[in-house]
Structure formats: structure tokens, C-alpha cells
Design a protein around this motif. Structure first.
Motif, short mmCIF file in Angstrom:
data_model
loop_
_atom_site.label_atom_id
_atom_site.label_comp_id
_atom_site.label_asym_id
_atom_site.label_seq_id
_atom_site.Cartn_x
_atom_site.Cartn_y
_atom_site.Cartn_z
N VAL A 33 72.30 -10.18 47.14
CA VAL A 33 71.23 -9.17 47.05
C VAL A 33 70.34 -9.50 45.86
O VAL A 33 70.82 -9.84 44.77
N ALA A 34 69.03 -9.38 46.08
CA ALA A 34 68.06 -9.48 44.99
C ALA A 34 67.60 -8.09 44.62
O ALA A 34 67.16 -7.32 45.50
N LEU A 35 67.71 -7.73 43.34
CA LEU A 35 67.21 -6.45 42.85
C LEU A 35 65.94 -6.71 42.05
O LEU A 35 65.96 -7.43 41.05
N VAL A 36 64.85 -6.14 42.51
CA VAL A 36 63.57 -6.28 41.83
C VAL A 36 63.41 -5.08 40.90
O VAL A 36 63.19 -3.96 41.34
N LEU A 118 63.09 -14.62 45.70
CA LEU A 118 63.71 -13.96 46.85
C LEU A 118 64.33 -14.95 47.83
O LEU A 118 64.66 -14.58 48.96
N ALA A 119 64.52 -16.19 47.39
CA ALA A 119 65.13 -17.20 48.26
C ALA A 119 66.64 -17.00 48.35
O ALA A 119 67.28 -16.57 47.39
N ASP A 120 67.18 -17.31 49.51
CA ASP A 120 68.64 -17.37 49.71
C ASP A 120 69.35 -16.06 49.42
O ASP A 120 70.44 -16.04 48.85
N VAL A 121 68.76 -14.94 49.83
CA VAL A 121 69.44 -13.66 49.73
C VAL A 121 69.48 -13.01 51.11
O VAL A 121 68.78 -13.41 52.03
N ASP A 122 70.34 -12.00 51.22
CA ASP A 122 70.51 -11.32 52.51
C ASP A 122 69.76 -9.99 52.56
O ASP A 122 69.52 -9.46 53.65
N LEU A 123 69.41 -9.45 51.40
CA LEU A 123 68.74 -8.14 51.33
C LEU A 123 68.04 -8.05 49.98
O LEU A 123 68.52 -8.60 48.98
N VAL A 124 66.92 -7.33 49.96
CA VAL A 124 66.18 -7.08 48.73
C VAL A 124 66.17 -5.58 48.47
O VAL A 124 65.90 -4.79 49.39
N LEU A 146 63.76 -10.50 55.96
CA LEU A 146 64.78 -9.88 55.13
C LEU A 146 64.69 -8.36 55.20
O LEU A 146 63.60 -7.80 55.14
N PRO A 147 65.83 -7.67 55.29
CA PRO A 147 65.80 -6.21 55.14
C PRO A 147 65.44 -5.84 53.71
O PRO A 147 65.89 -6.48 52.76
N LEU A 148 64.61 -4.81 53.58
CA LEU A 148 64.13 -4.35 52.27
C LEU A 148 64.47 -2.88 52.10
O LEU A 148 64.08 -2.05 52.93
N VAL A 149 65.19 -2.56 51.04
CA VAL A 149 65.38 -1.17 50.63
C VAL A 149 64.40 -0.92 49.49
O VAL A 149 64.51 -1.53 48.43
N ALA A 150 63.41 -0.06 49.75
CA ALA A 150 62.36 0.23 48.77
C ALA A 150 62.55 1.64 48.25
O ALA A 150 62.71 2.59 49.03
N ALA A 151 62.54 1.79 46.93
CA ALA A 151 62.76 3.10 46.31
C ALA A 151 61.73 3.31 45.21
O ALA A 151 61.28 2.36 44.57
N ALA A 152 61.37 4.57 44.99
CA ALA A 152 60.36 4.90 43.99
C ALA A 152 60.62 6.28 43.43
O ALA A 152 61.25 7.13 44.07
N LEU A 153 60.09 6.51 42.21
CA LEU A 153 60.24 7.78 41.51
C LEU A 153 58.89 8.40 41.22
O LEU A 153 57.92 7.69 40.92
#
Length: 251
Positions: A33-36, A118-124, A146-153
């Protein structure tokens, strides 16, 4: 993929879950997983992903820890002020779960670096605080499938969504708003970051472990001041340049 005796005990509460069990835990162990962003959203999300046994976490953030971060960014403490966030985070996550490979990347994500980051990951999982960064991440995920979980505040509210193909981030925000609020200018209640970061981690774990129906395009909106939550579906834009046939290619 085998588990050591230590892993069996560590993940015992997952292994007895009917919906997850051994096969789901094996998928988590194999996942990358890549965490941005390692800030308000990324900090609790990273802690729960590491605790859950996700095999590899790539932490992407070029900021140093600041005193004003400590009101909500729970990976850090006062002694960490001035140190690179991803280096502090990597040490904390390794101490929490030495079975997880943590890769700190103290690099700004931009048009030149997004492909490598974001190379070689399964999810961001994107918890960044910039509309420009979110658009770049969304485009890159579309281009790579890639599946992307996007979150914001916001100040008292937050949102989490899984994006997988169409609709995509640009369907939701075609252009960055010119008067976008920032936490520094408008403020944010600290505990809200924990709620939204944990929800983002939960959604990512469901996708990685293949548990239940992944609600792609269905945004969860949480109002901490009104104490209510609701969902809203993002409509796909047939003219979207990212997912509607505009022909973006991997960068």
C-alpha cells in the motif's frame, strides 16, 4: 503464505473472523500500500494498516513534524519536532509491527515523481491536503488500474470514498476550487482525523482482504458537529478526461 507462531497470536482476532480468517490475512500480508500523506489522515491509517499486518507500506510525505501537527497527527510527539515525518513514522510502525516492511519516501508527489512513488503497489490511500495532489494521484490510479481510497477533512466533517475505475476523483472535482479551505486557515478538530483516518484504513483493509462488497464510488460523509453520517454516490462523468475515454496513459 505461512504465518509464524508470533503472527498467529498477533492476528488472532482477525483469524477467527468468519469474513476474514486465514485467507484474508494472507492477502493482507501479501499486499503493498502507498499512503500519500503522513499527517492527520495518514497517521491513524498507517497505524491500523501496520497493526493489521499489511505486508508493505510506502509512506510518501516531504514535510517535517511541526508543533501544530501534534494536535491531531498521532504518530508523532514533541521530541519529533523538526524531523522528517516519514522517518519518524517508519520507526514507530516498525516498533508496532516488525513484520511489516515500511518504506519512507520523503519526496513531494508531483507530476515528475508520481509514477515512481505509486509503482508496484496494490492500493493507494490518499490523505493529502492539496486538491492538485489528489488530482495527480487519482489520474495515476486510473492509468494503472489501482484502487484508490481517498479521504479528506473539513473543520468538523470528513469524507472517505473508494474509487475504482469510473467514477474517479476528477468526476467529483473536475478542477481544484479557487477558494479551497485549508486546515491552517480554517482549523480542524483533532479527533476527527482519527475517525476519518481509521475509516479509510478499514475501507482499504476490506479491499485488500476481499471482504464484502467494495462500495466503489459511494462516499461516506461524517459530520462530527451534527453527529451524523450519510453516504452519497459520485456520478460518473462521461466526458471526464481521466476515466471517461480521455486516454490518460501511465506516467
Amino acid at each position: 503464505m505461512m504465518f509464524s507462531d508470533e503472527e498467529v497470536e498477533r492476528y488472532a482476532r482477525h483469524l477467527v473472523l468468519r469474513e476474514l480468517g486465514g485467507p484474508g490475512q494472507q492477502r493482507l500480508k501479501a499486499a503493498r500500500v502507498a499512503l500519500v500523506g503522513a499527517g492527520g489522515i495518514g497517521a491513524p491509517a498507517a497505524l491500523y494498516l501496520a497493526a493489521a499486518g499489511v505486508g508493505a507500506l510506502r509512506l510518501i510525505d516531504d514535510d517535517d513534524v511541526a508543533l501544530s501537527n501534534l494536535q491531531r497527527q498521532i504518530l508523532f510527539d514533541t521530541a519529533d519536532i523538526g524531523r522528517p515525518k516519514v522517518e519518524v513514522a517508519a520507526a514507530r510502525l516498525a516498533a508496532l509491527n516488525p513484520n511489516v516492511a515500511v518504506e519512507p519516501r520523503p519526496v513531494r508527489l508531483d507530476a515528475d515523481t508520481v509514477g515512481d512513488l505509486l509503482a508496484d503497489v496494490d492500493l493507494v490511500l490518499d490523505g493529502s491536503d492539496s486538491f492538485e495532489t489528489r488530482a495527480l494521484v487519482g489520474d495515476a490510479c486510473i492509468a494503472r488500474g489501482l484502487p484508490l481510497v481517498a479521504a479528506a477533512l473539513g473543520r468538523w466533517d470528513g469524507q472517505v470514498v473508494l474509487l475504482r475505475g469510473e467514477p474517479c476523483w476528477r468526476c467529483y472535482v473536475p478542477e481544484p476550487p479557487p477558494d479551497a479551505e485549508t486546515c491552517a486557515r480554517m482549523g480542524v478538530v483533532g479527533a476527527l482525523a482519527g475517525v476519518i483516518g481509521s475509516a479509510a484504513a478499514l475501507l482499504a483493509l476490506r479491499v485488500l482482504a476481499e471482504v464484502g462488497e467494495a462500495p466503489a464510488g459511494e462516499m461516506m460523509l461524517f459530520d462530527g458537529l451534527g453527529w451524523r453520517a450519510r453516504t452519497s454516490r459520485i456520478a460518473a462523468d462521461p466526458h471526464c478526461p481521466a476515466c471517461g475515454g480521455g486516454g490518460l496513459s501511465p506516467g
